[in-house]
Scaffold this active site. Structure first.
Site, PDB file in Angstrom:
ATOM      1  N   HIS A  58     -33.426  27.094  43.317  1.00  0.00           N
ATOM      2  CA  HIS A  58     -32.844  27.150  42.274  1.00  0.00           C
ATOM      3  C   HIS A  58     -33.602  25.468  41.708  1.00  0.00           C
ATOM      4  CE1 HIS A  58     -28.658  26.280  40.649  1.00  0.00           C
ATOM      5  NE2 HIS A  58     -29.751  25.552  40.299  1.00  0.00           N
ATOM      6  N   GLU A  59     -33.652  24.261  42.262  1.00  0.00           N
ATOM      7  CA  GLU A  59     -34.263  23.493  41.234  1.00  0.00           C
ATOM      8  C   GLU A  59     -35.461  23.652  40.635  1.00  0.00           C
ATOM      9  OE1 GLU A  59     -32.412  21.816  40.711  1.00  0.00           O
ATOM     10  OE2 GLU A  59     -30.860  22.087  41.956  1.00  0.00           O
ATOM     11  N   HIS A  62     -35.207  25.377  37.336  1.00  0.00           N
ATOM     12  CA  HIS A  62     -34.961  24.674  36.347  1.00  0.00           C
ATOM     13  C   HIS A  62     -36.476  24.000  36.110  1.00  0.00           C
ATOM     14  CE1 HIS A  62     -30.810  24.396  36.612  1.00  0.00           C
ATOM     15  NE2 HIS A  62     -30.660  24.136  37.805  1.00  0.00           N
ATOM     16  N   ASP A 161     -23.989  23.630  36.128  1.00  0.00           N
ATOM     17  CA  ASP A 161     -25.037  24.104  34.876  1.00  0.00           C
ATOM     18  C   ASP A 161     -24.742  24.835  34.319  1.00  0.00           C
ATOM     19  OD1 ASP A 161     -27.675  22.967  36.692  1.00  0.00           O
ATOM     20  OD2 ASP A 161     -28.265  25.107  37.292  1.00  0.00           O
TER      21      ASP A 161
HETATM   22 ZN   LIG Z   1     -29.007  23.788  38.733  1.00  0.00          ZN
END
Ligand SMILES: [Zn+2]
Length: 237
Positions: A58-59, A62, A161
């Site tokens: 997930h990171e 980003h 988020d």
């Molecule tokens: Zn996030």
């Protein structure tokens, strides 16, 4: 204090010291308090590590989207309650912040959908049974964990988020500061409602969650006020 896990795709990845509290808590609660077999505890620890790998992906969602848009990432830190990709600066355009904020939850959505295709294709049960055989039910459980990570991160309140997605969506229509103040106020209203529900229902831990979200919004709003041009570029899962 943090442990360096590696240098992946040009980004330093760290494990925060507090991460060790998660396995200690699981072992304390289930072994010493309730004497569960080690097989179940091992399964839970496997799920914890697998979930953390999904948080890490997930990171990277980003960070790699930010890189595509010309923004570097200082590092990624994994904690027991989520991850943090620390960007070198805020993207200049609201649309870029929108894309970067969406990319993290988007990774969890893709993982959940891929696992859903596998679960559907192999004729497995959608819902894991409660006998807690986490090893053979690994695909189903990870599908639900990623679906939950996706939905949880879309909650429109800082520091999730969803708060940033809302802010950058509003910033397409109005100045950045005004967008932050509106997104922050909405998050705070939700946090107050959440705390009141926690108080009236006797789930007092929800009051703490509400307070955390309230002050995260407060922090975001005061940052936007004081350093409008160079607002804090940190973002969480
Ligand atoms: Zn996030």
């Amino acid at each position: 204090m943090r442990l360096k896990l590696g240098h992946i795709a040009g980004i330093d990845v760290y494990l925060h010291w507090s991460y060790v509290l998660a396995p200690i808590y699981i072992i304390y609660q289930l072994k010493w308090q309730r004497d569960f077999p080690w097989s179940i505890i091992g399964t839970l620890l496997l799920l914890l590590v697998s979930m953390s790998i999904c948080v890490l992906l997930h990171e990277f969602g980003h960070a790699l989207m930010a890189r595509r848009l010309g923004v570097g990432t200082r590092d990624i830190i994994i904690t027991p309650i989520g991850g943090l990709a620390r960007l070198e600066r805020l993207p200049q355009k609201p649309f870029q912040e929108l894309l970067i904020s969406l990319a993290g939850p988007g990774v969890n959505l893709v993982i959940a959908l891929l696992l859903a295709v596998y679960v559907l294709g192999s004729g497995r049960d959608w819902v894991p049974s409660l006998d807690f055989d986490g090893v053979t039910q690994f695909p189903e459980i990870m599908m639900w964990i990623n679906a939950t990570l996706f939905l949880f991160n879309l909650i429109p309140a800082f520091p999730m988020d969803g708060g940033r997605i809302l802010r950058s969506g509003l910033a397409l229509l109005m100045p950045h500061l005004q967008a932050t103040l509106i997104a922050g106020a909405l998050g705070q209203a939700g946090a107050i409602a959440f705390s009141i529900y926690g108080f009236t229902s006797g789930h007092y831990v929800l009051i703490l969650v509400g307070l955390f979200v309230y002050f995260a919004a407060q922090f975001e709003m005061s940052q936007a006020r004081s350093t409008e041009a160079t607002a804090d570029p940190e973002r969480e899962t």
